[in-house]
Design a protein around this motif. Sequence first.
Motif, mmCIF file in Angstrom:
data_model
loop_
_atom_site.group_PDB
_atom_site.id
_atom_site.type_symbol
_atom_site.label_atom_id
_atom_site.label_comp_id
_atom_site.label_asym_id
_atom_site.label_seq_id
_atom_site.Cartn_x
_atom_site.Cartn_y
_atom_site.Cartn_z
ATOM 1 N N GLU A 1 0.890 -1.184 -0.044
ATOM 2 C CA GLU A 1 -0.142 0.029 0.096
ATOM 3 C C GLU A 1 0.935 1.200 0.053
ATOM 4 O O GLU A 1 1.572 1.373 1.031
ATOM 5 N N ALA A 2 1.008 2.141 -0.986
ATOM 6 C CA ALA A 2 1.504 3.141 -1.199
ATOM 7 C C ALA A 2 0.942 4.518 -0.931
ATOM 8 O O ALA A 2 -0.208 4.588 -1.384
ATOM 9 N N ILE A 3 1.428 5.607 -0.128
ATOM 10 C CA ILE A 3 1.113 6.835 -0.182
ATOM 11 C C ILE A 3 2.074 7.749 -0.724
ATOM 12 O O ILE A 3 3.089 7.886 -0.196
ATOM 13 N N ALA A 4 1.642 8.526 -1.724
ATOM 14 C CA ALA A 4 2.455 9.673 -2.247
ATOM 15 C C ALA A 4 1.894 10.878 -1.835
ATOM 16 O O ALA A 4 0.963 11.292 -1.811
ATOM 17 N N THR A 5 2.803 11.672 -1.298
ATOM 18 C CA THR A 5 2.556 12.928 -0.621
ATOM 19 C C THR A 5 3.937 13.975 -1.194
ATOM 20 O O THR A 5 4.957 13.775 -1.343
ATOM 21 N N TYR A 6 3.347 15.164 -1.604
ATOM 22 C CA TYR A 6 4.133 16.195 -2.115
ATOM 23 C C TYR A 6 4.726 17.113 -1.025
ATOM 24 O O TYR A 6 4.193 17.388 -0.089
ATOM 25 N N VAL A 7 6.158 16.983 -0.826
ATOM 26 C CA VAL A 7 6.717 17.829 0.016
ATOM 27 C C VAL A 7 7.788 18.868 -0.365
ATOM 28 O O VAL A 7 8.912 18.375 -1.080
ATOM 29 N N PRO A 8 7.478 20.328 -0.500
ATOM 30 C CA PRO A 8 8.469 21.094 -1.035
ATOM 31 C C PRO A 8 9.418 21.300 0.046
ATOM 32 O O PRO A 8 9.609 22.112 0.976
ATOM 33 N N LEU A 9 10.675 20.718 -0.147
ATOM 34 C CA LEU A 9 11.980 20.768 0.751
ATOM 35 C C LEU A 9 12.718 22.148 0.262
ATOM 36 O O LEU A 9 12.387 22.898 -0.660
ATOM 37 N N GLN A 10 13.759 22.562 1.182
ATOM 38 C CA GLN A 10 14.365 23.832 1.202
ATOM 39 C C GLN A 10 15.102 23.670 -0.226
ATOM 40 O O GLN A 10 15.311 24.863 -0.938
ATOM 41 N N GLU A 11 15.731 22.678 -0.721
ATOM 42 C CA GLU A 11 16.676 22.621 -1.808
ATOM 43 C C GLU A 11 15.894 22.122 -3.044
ATOM 44 O O GLU A 11 16.369 22.486 -3.970
#
Length: 496
Positions: A98-108
């Motif tokens: 079971e996969a969960i894709a989440t967008y994360v805007p990191l600093q780099e």
Amino acid sequence: MNFPAEEDFHRLLDALTLCVLLHDAETKAIVWANRAACEALGFTLEEMLPLKAKDMTRPVPKYRREIGVGAMDRAITEGPQVYEWCYRSRTGADMLSEAIATYVPLQERAVVMVQFRDISVEDTLKQTLRRYESRLREFMQDLGEGVAVLTPAGEVEFVSESGRRVLGLEEGAPMGDVLDYCSEPDRDRLLAQLATAPRIQPSPPQRYRITRRDGTPGWLRITCRRIEIEDDLNGRLLHFRDITDEVAVEEARRNEARLLEYAGRYNAMGEMATAIAHELSQPLAAVRNFIEGAILRLGQPGSVDDALWGLRSADRQAEHAAVIIKSVRDYIVKREPSETHADVREVIADVAYFIELRARDAGVAVTIEQAPEALPVYCERVLIGQVVLNLAFNAIEALTECPNAAARRGELRLVTSLRGKYALVQVIDNGPGVPAEAHGRLFDGFSSSKAGGNGIGLSLCKNIVTRHGGEIWAKPARQGGLQCSFTLPIVAVPAG
């Protein structure tokens, strides 16, 4: 406020048991993986970075790279996405996840974090449960038994497919109120059964006459018990079985038994015919003589009183003949079964007259030994009397056919006594008896102690006695001959 550096985030994710992959949000290339993901897939972090979907995914159409990329793109525009994905390890082992894709805007850079966990065991369990469920449904499809769950308020929460068929419900049609299926007199009884349903084991089964939803009548046997499974299931669990055919067979057997009993009465009448004819000949001849004498007296002067005496005597003889005829008619007349409380001693007295008539013509001495105490039973008096008649007539016939009958007087004893909780009746003769191996099957159909007999009368005796809750058997008499015995359960005499 100082935020943790990216290295610190990596350390945090490495501490998780959940597998994590970081994909570049634009190219979808792997930019990092935590320790759990590396161990699950069998690659080091350096080996995993250049890998593509085809290198670590089960090669089937539903796991194409475009599908995985589409889920990541939706995570960027629509928020976290949950989907199924089958990863393949370096050794070729598949891991359904079971996969969960989440967008994360990191600093780099912006990434899509994909968390996944192995659900292979869960999926296998689900598939096994689905197979069991489908098999159970298939197995129960043809059962004549249904299952229903009632809420505490009495509403139907569930009914099995087999139960819908038993109740004549069309597919998708609501079951409705369970009381609607019962006949009016049975509703209170069903309510009482539901109200007193035990917790540990099902209630004693009860029968109900019902009308199915399709309008056809039937019979159900219902058991129920209370169920309390936390908040998931609460109420009454009903098991109901269609016993319409069973009830029909029982009724057919009862009708057959009644017909046999009626036939047995007429058969007994045939066996009594000779003795009755002889007994009637005496009062009828006396009537004729008295009437002829009265006629002659009336022709003489001053003889009215003598003529009246002759007519009154003729009337008494005619009344005696009527009593004989009525006693026979009452015994053989076809009537509905009528069970009542009776003293076995009185039943013996009812038939003693016929036995003594038959025995007198055969030269057999009859002795009746009644118990000193009452022997109350619940029975059809005529039928139990018929058992005694059949046994006594069989004994008398055996005595008359005995090779040395002329040299030794035949004796027949009828004995009643109390044996524990049963009334015991014994019919004992001093005749030739029957072979030892025949005692056990004497009361089975087509086994007879008489020459040329077919045993139907004795089989009928067994049918009657067992239906009254008793037993019947035969054994050698102490002084030679045969002893036939039967018991009937003693009952309490109703007050008043």
